[in-house]
Design a protein around this motif. Structure first.
Motif, PDB file in Angstrom:
ATOM      1  N   GLY A 190       9.528  12.520 -19.981  1.00 29.13           N
ATOM      2  CA  GLY A 190      10.272  11.220 -20.114  1.00 29.13           C
ATOM      3  C   GLY A 190      11.416  11.567 -20.890  1.00 29.13           C
ATOM      4  O   GLY A 190      12.578  10.586 -20.742  1.00 29.13           O
TER       5      GLY A 190
ATOM      6  N   TYR B  94       1.511   4.085 -10.548  1.00 29.32           N
ATOM      7  CA  TYR B  94       1.556   4.621 -11.857  1.00 29.32           C
ATOM      8  C   TYR B  94       1.978   3.830 -12.922  1.00 29.32           C
ATOM      9  O   TYR B  94       1.874   4.405 -14.013  1.00 29.32           O
ATOM     10  N   ARG B  95       1.990   2.599 -12.609  1.00 31.10           N
ATOM     11  CA  ARG B  95       2.542   1.856 -14.088  1.00 31.10           C
ATOM     12  C   ARG B  95       1.318   0.735 -14.069  1.00 31.10           C
ATOM     13  O   ARG B  95       0.575   0.324 -13.255  1.00 31.10           O
TER      14      ARG B  95
ATOM     15  N   LYS C 238       0.354  12.029  -7.908  1.00 22.95           N
ATOM     16  CA  LYS C 238       0.474  11.880  -9.406  1.00 22.95           C
ATOM     17  C   LYS C 238       0.300  13.287 -10.002  1.00 22.95           C
ATOM     18  O   LYS C 238       0.711  13.467 -11.024  1.00 22.95           O
TER      19      LYS C 238
ATOM     20  N   ASN D 157       8.158  15.116 -11.450  1.00 28.02           N
ATOM     21  CA  ASN D 157       7.249  14.330 -12.243  1.00 28.02           C
ATOM     22  C   ASN D 157       7.549  12.835 -11.977  1.00 28.02           C
ATOM     23  O   ASN D 157       8.749  12.344 -12.607  1.00 28.02           O
TER      24      ASN D 157
ATOM     25  N   ASN E   6       7.382  10.641 -14.279  1.00 31.62           N
ATOM     26  CA  ASN E   6       7.563  10.123 -15.516  1.00 31.62           C
ATOM     27  C   ASN E   6       9.079  10.595 -15.548  1.00 31.62           C
ATOM     28  O   ASN E   6       9.965   9.904 -16.305  1.00 31.62           O
TER      29      ASN E   6
ATOM     30  N   ARG F 223      10.990   7.792 -13.465  1.00 31.96           N
ATOM     31  CA  ARG F 223      10.838   6.437 -14.135  1.00 31.96           C
ATOM     32  C   ARG F 223      11.886   6.328 -15.369  1.00 31.96           C
ATOM     33  O   ARG F 223      12.496   5.433 -15.242  1.00 31.96           O
ATOM     34  N   ALA F 224      11.584   7.499 -15.986  1.00 32.58           N
ATOM     35  CA  ALA F 224      12.655   7.462 -17.162  1.00 32.58           C
ATOM     36  C   ALA F 224      14.099   7.411 -17.083  1.00 32.58           C
ATOM     37  O   ALA F 224      14.963   7.123 -17.612  1.00 32.58           O
TER      38      ALA F 224
END
Length: 279
Positions: free
Chosen positions: A141, A100-101, A23, A169, A171, A174-175
């Motif tokens: 993000g 990570y969530r 992470k 990264n 994020n 994910r985004a």
């Protein structure tokens, strides 16, 4: 042939600590591995391809960590059967530790970090419209949201120039809901990007609150490249000076600019509208 799945039952297992460590950027850099969490994101990694003449980033899975107690759907087993890397099964409590969530869905893949540098010599004759350039982006993000929007608006290539963040990264991934792996996305210097796009007859439009031309009154049907700057500092002076035109979005009220991802979305969908309607 049924895959061999290894069980991990202890919080102190070295693999648990290793996965969790990814992470952090310095650990990703050291290990040359990165962290992909979520069914959609991993599915797109495996699918890994686009209809573009420029390939997507080559992604190779190193390992897959699963926790059936966290699964949310019915397709996880099919995804698991499609991978060829080592697979490790964890109890829910241990999986939550490496996740990570807040609400993990039971799937985390570790992948080899690819070289994301764009090689201009490989693609001397681009015919993609439009191309998106993001200079000095700072928020993972936001970059992920931009990638998701760019794919939806039919962008052919995203070039992240002089980034202040790690492209891999968690994020960003994910985004973007995994579109980092389905939309050709690379890193390049701004100087190389502008020089090479100009050679290939692209019109380069810098989008900035101080722009001279209203974005919706500009012709985007020809080969266009849109250049956006960082959230905090905007575009560098050289980016604006080297562009063919500077565009602005009208603002009413006290706010002087929009969120970077929202600005990208407005301009990219105007480009899509023009290409689809011819006006």
């Amino acid at each position: 042939m049924r895959q061999q799945i290894q069980s991990i039952t202890s919080f102190s297992n070295p693999k648990v600590k290793w996965v969790s460590s990814l992470k952090e950027k310095r650990n990703r850099d050291e290990e040359k591995k990165f962290f992909i969490e979520g069914y959609r994101e991993i599915f797109k990694t495996i699918k890994n391809g686009s209809n573009s003449s420029v390939p997507t980033l080559p992604i190779k899975l190193h390992s897959l960590f699963i926790s059936p107690d966290c699964f949310l759907g019915e397709n996880e087993s099919k995804l698991i059967q499609s991978v060829t890397c080592p697979i490790f099964e964890l109890p829910k409590k241990i999986f939550e530790k490496i996740s990570y969530r807040d609400r993990p869905d039971g799937l985390i893949a570790i992948a080899e970090t690819p070289d994301a540098s764009y090689d201009w010599n490989l693609f001397p004759s681009l015919d993609l419209n439009p191309i998106l350039i993001i200079e000095g982006v700072e928020k993972p993000g936001n970059l992920g949201t931009i990638l998701r929007t760019a794919e939806g608006a039919g962008v052919g290539l995203v070039l992240v120039t002089d980034p202040r963040i790690d492209l891999f990264n968690p994020n960003v991934i994910r985004a973007s809901t995994g579109t980092l792996f389905t939309l050709p996305t690379y890193i390049s210097s701004l100087e190389d990007t502008i020089t090479n796009l100009r050679k290939q007859n692209y019109s380069i439009y810098a989008v900035t609150p101080e722009g001279k031309s209203l974005y919706s009154k500009t012709d985007f049907k020809k080969k266009s490249a849109f250049l956006f700057g960082s959230e905090q500092y905007g575009l560098t002076p050289s980016a604006k000076e080297e562009s063919d035109d500077t565009l602005f979005l009208p603002m009413f009220g006290e706010a002087d600019s929009l969120n970077l991802a929202m600005s990208c979305g407005i301009v990219l969908y105007e480009s899509l509208r023009q290409r689809n309607t011819g006006s």
